[in-house]
Design a protein around this motif. Sequence first.
Motif, PDB file in Angstrom:
ATOM      1  N   PHE A   1       0.864  -1.185   0.000  1.00 38.11           N
ATOM      2  CA  PHE A   1       0.000   0.000   0.000  1.00 38.11           C
ATOM      3  C   PHE A   1       0.901   1.236   0.000  1.00 38.11           C
ATOM      4  O   PHE A   1       1.168   1.836   1.031  1.00 38.11           O
ATOM      5  CB  PHE A   1      -0.902  -0.010   1.238  1.00 38.11           C
ATOM      6  N   PRO A   2       1.403   1.637  -1.191  1.00 35.33           N
ATOM      7  CA  PRO A   2       2.434   2.686  -1.264  1.00 35.33           C
ATOM      8  C   PRO A   2       1.985   4.056  -0.768  1.00 35.33           C
ATOM      9  O   PRO A   2       2.825   4.865  -0.375  1.00 35.33           O
ATOM     10  CB  PRO A   2       2.792   2.727  -2.745  1.00 35.33           C
ATOM     11  N   GLU A   3       0.685   4.342  -0.778  1.00 38.14           N
ATOM     12  CA  GLU A   3       0.268   5.682  -0.351  1.00 38.14           C
ATOM     13  C   GLU A   3       0.632   5.935   1.108  1.00 38.14           C
ATOM     14  O   GLU A   3       1.080   7.031   1.464  1.00 38.14           O
ATOM     15  CB  GLU A   3      -1.235   5.891  -0.558  1.00 38.14           C
TER      16      GLU A   3
ATOM     17  N   LEU B   1      13.436  14.029   1.411  1.00 36.03           N
ATOM     18  CA  LEU B   1      12.350  13.163   1.878  1.00 36.03           C
ATOM     19  C   LEU B   1      11.056  13.446   1.119  1.00 36.03           C
ATOM     20  O   LEU B   1      10.295  12.517   0.802  1.00 36.03           O
ATOM     21  CB  LEU B   1      12.138  13.360   3.372  1.00 36.03           C
ATOM     22  N   SER B   2      10.796  14.708   0.824  1.00 41.32           N
ATOM     23  CA  SER B   2       9.597  15.057   0.061  1.00 41.32           C
ATOM     24  C   SER B   2       9.644  14.445  -1.331  1.00 41.32           C
ATOM     25  O   SER B   2       8.631  13.952  -1.841  1.00 41.32           O
ATOM     26  CB  SER B   2       9.466  16.579  -0.048  1.00 41.32           C
ATOM     27  N   ARG B   3      10.810  14.462  -1.939  1.00 40.58           N
ATOM     28  CA  ARG B   3      10.945  13.870  -3.273  1.00 40.58           C
ATOM     29  C   ARG B   3      10.838  12.353  -3.218  1.00 40.58           C
ATOM     30  O   ARG B   3      10.294  11.720  -4.139  1.00 40.58           O
ATOM     31  CB  ARG B   3      12.266  14.308  -3.892  1.00 40.58           C
ATOM     32  N   ALA B   4      11.346  11.748  -2.160  1.00 36.75           N
ATOM     33  CA  ALA B   4      11.204  10.296  -1.994  1.00 36.75           C
ATOM     34  C   ALA B   4       9.730   9.930  -1.895  1.00 36.75           C
ATOM     35  O   ALA B   4       9.282   8.915  -2.455  1.00 36.75           O
ATOM     36  CB  ALA B   4      11.956   9.831  -0.754  1.00 36.75           C
ATOM     37  N   ALA B   5       8.963  10.745  -1.192  1.00 38.40           N
ATOM     38  CA  ALA B   5       7.516  10.504  -1.080  1.00 38.40           C
ATOM     39  C   ALA B   5       6.851  10.619  -2.439  1.00 38.40           C
ATOM     40  O   ALA B   5       5.984   9.794  -2.794  1.00 38.40           O
ATOM     41  CB  ALA B   5       6.892  11.498  -0.101  1.00 38.40           C
ATOM     42  N   GLN B   6       7.253  11.627  -3.210  1.00 37.44           N
ATOM     43  CA  GLN B   6       6.660  11.802  -4.541  1.00 37.44           C
ATOM     44  C   GLN B   6       6.981  10.632  -5.463  1.00 37.44           C
ATOM     45  O   GLN B   6       6.169  10.266  -6.316  1.00 37.44           O
ATOM     46  CB  GLN B   6       7.166  13.106  -5.155  1.00 37.44           C
TER      47      GLN B   6
ATOM     48  N   ALA C   1      -0.158   8.085  -8.535  1.00 36.15           N
ATOM     49  CA  ALA C   1      -0.485   9.269  -9.327  1.00 36.15           C
ATOM     50  C   ALA C   1      -1.823   9.848  -8.890  1.00 36.15           C
ATOM     51  O   ALA C   1      -2.798   9.128  -8.686  1.00 36.15           O
ATOM     52  CB  ALA C   1      -0.534   8.893 -10.812  1.00 36.15           C
ATOM     53  N   GLY C   2      -1.855  11.162  -8.730  1.00 33.82           N
ATOM     54  CA  GLY C   2      -3.087  11.841  -8.373  1.00 33.82           C
ATOM     55  C   GLY C   2      -3.503  11.705  -6.923  1.00 33.82           C
ATOM     56  O   GLY C   2      -4.554  12.211  -6.527  1.00 33.82           O
TER      57      GLY C   2
ATOM     58  N   ALA D   1      -2.064  22.690  -9.766  1.00 35.08           N
ATOM     59  CA  ALA D   1      -2.593  21.899 -10.881  1.00 35.08           C
ATOM     60  C   ALA D   1      -3.191  20.584 -10.393  1.00 35.08           C
ATOM     61  O   ALA D   1      -4.296  20.197 -10.801  1.00 35.08           O
ATOM     62  CB  ALA D   1      -1.479  21.632 -11.900  1.00 35.08           C
ATOM     63  N   MET D   2      -2.467  19.884  -9.520  1.00 29.18           N
ATOM     64  CA  MET D   2      -2.961  18.588  -9.040  1.00 29.18           C
ATOM     65  C   MET D   2      -4.202  18.730  -8.165  1.00 29.18           C
ATOM     66  O   MET D   2      -5.156  17.950  -8.290  1.00 29.18           O
ATOM     67  CB  MET D   2      -1.852  17.854  -8.281  1.00 29.18           C
ATOM     68  N   SER D   3      -4.213  19.712  -7.269  1.00 32.08           N
ATOM     69  CA  SER D   3      -5.363  19.866  -6.382  1.00 32.08           C
ATOM     70  C   SER D   3      -6.598  20.304  -7.154  1.00 32.08           C
ATOM     71  O   SER D   3      -7.713  19.888  -6.839  1.00 32.08           O
ATOM     72  CB  SER D   3      -5.052  20.855  -5.259  1.00 32.08           C
ATOM     73  N   SER D   4      -6.412  21.132  -8.185  1.00 35.05           N
ATOM     74  CA  SER D   4      -7.550  21.547  -9.017  1.00 35.05           C
ATOM     75  C   SER D   4      -8.120  20.369  -9.788  1.00 35.05           C
ATOM     76  O   SER D   4      -9.336  20.235  -9.938  1.00 35.05           O
ATOM     77  CB  SER D   4      -7.118  22.647  -9.993  1.00 35.05           C
ATOM     78  N   ALA D   5      -7.224  19.508 -10.268  1.00 36.49           N
ATOM     79  CA  ALA D   5      -7.685  18.334 -11.023  1.00 36.49           C
ATOM     80  C   ALA D   5      -8.457  17.363 -10.143  1.00 36.49           C
ATOM     81  O   ALA D   5      -9.427  16.751 -10.580  1.00 36.49           O
ATOM     82  CB  ALA D   5      -6.481  17.625 -11.651  1.00 36.49           C
ATOM     83  N   ASN D   6      -8.052  17.244  -8.893  1.00 39.19           N
ATOM     84  CA  ASN D   6      -8.734  16.322  -7.972  1.00 39.19           C
ATOM     85  C   ASN D   6     -10.059  16.876  -7.467  1.00 39.19           C
ATOM     86  O   ASN D   6     -10.964  16.114  -7.124  1.00 39.19           O
ATOM     87  CB  ASN D   6      -7.830  16.007  -6.778  1.00 39.19           C
TER      88      ASN D   6
END
Length: 384
Positions: free
Chosen positions: A180-182, A207-212, A217-218, A251-256
């Motif tokens: 469960f990667p999330e 660490l933030s980039r490792a999380a990304q 996706a999304g 962009a991502m938050s608007s798409a969601n």
Amino acid sequence: MIDFGDQVRNALRVQGKSLRGTAKELHYDVAYLSRVLNGKQAPSPELTQAINEYLGLSLEVVDSSVSHDDEMDAWELVRRVQASDVGPATLNRLERTFDSLAMAYPKADPATLLRQVRRQTAYVVKLLDGKKTLAEHRRLLVLGGWLSLLGATVHIDLMQEDAATARLETAAALAREAVFPEIEAWCFETEAWRVLTDGDYVQAVELSRAAQDIAPAGSSALIQATAQEGRAQARLGEQTETYSAIERVRAMSSANGTPETPEHHYRYDPAKSISYTATTLAWLGDKAAEPYAREVIRKLSPSDDVSQWPRRVASANIDLALVLLTDNRLDEACDSATKALLSGRVVPSNQWRALEVVTAVEARELPESSDLREAYQGLKAIEQ
């Protein structure tokens, strides 16, 4: 007035369902269900919700005076009656309970919330020892992962470093076991926030980039990790990277779009994007932070009512104070800082931000500095 038992019995009769069959479907003891329908025992909120879903009713869920420990005992009894099988009803209730805790996080007292997380986690541990299917086992692992993650977040808020580390490691291990990667991505993001508050901005970016890299996706974890990178880049003074992160989050938050439960700590919503933009730009020293901070305060505290989002409003007032100081609007800055400090809703892990404002005011030798320092010390005293 038709009471609870009458309404349920009428619905059972109309739908051709038996009491025993209903008890079996809902995973409740038939004797207990009979007592409730005969008015000899009050229905629990969990039973009321289960009956509403099963019979298509809308009976009112009344708060029970029964303690959480009694609730756990009742669930354990049901499990034993079912030959130690976990059962979907128990898992559904646990998942709903976790969602309730995650939704309570923005305004709950951290110590109280932590006690509730501990109870739920202990019950998941108990269920893991029981008879269950592989699918049920995975759901329990995921539940344990979410609960451990939330517990770690609260420990960080309370500055309980060792406990936070243990729970984060547990959450990540359970996430990997359940594939469960999330949850694992959230663990990296949460650790990024912790090291950022400690002043290690380079590691916070890593660490933030490792999380990304591992977040689906999304997902909310991907958006939050991107926002966290932006804040760390702002502290490093990296303008290009900071603005890039802000745009990606937008962009991502608007798409969601807006989730059904925007107060859920692990479900990102566009309002969070505004809050993070305010903080990020304020840390970068960009005057453009002011309208974002004011928008957060206006939207989340209509008529000065901050009860729904007390921490986010307090943070927005800190952001506003920082950017107003940058613009030498000193009276307004002190007023915003005072509102944040006197709210009492700046958790320990975020008090360093408030201290930055206090220190900046003192450096300018403003007359308000003593009052701000007193308010800050009062806030610290509340947490001790």
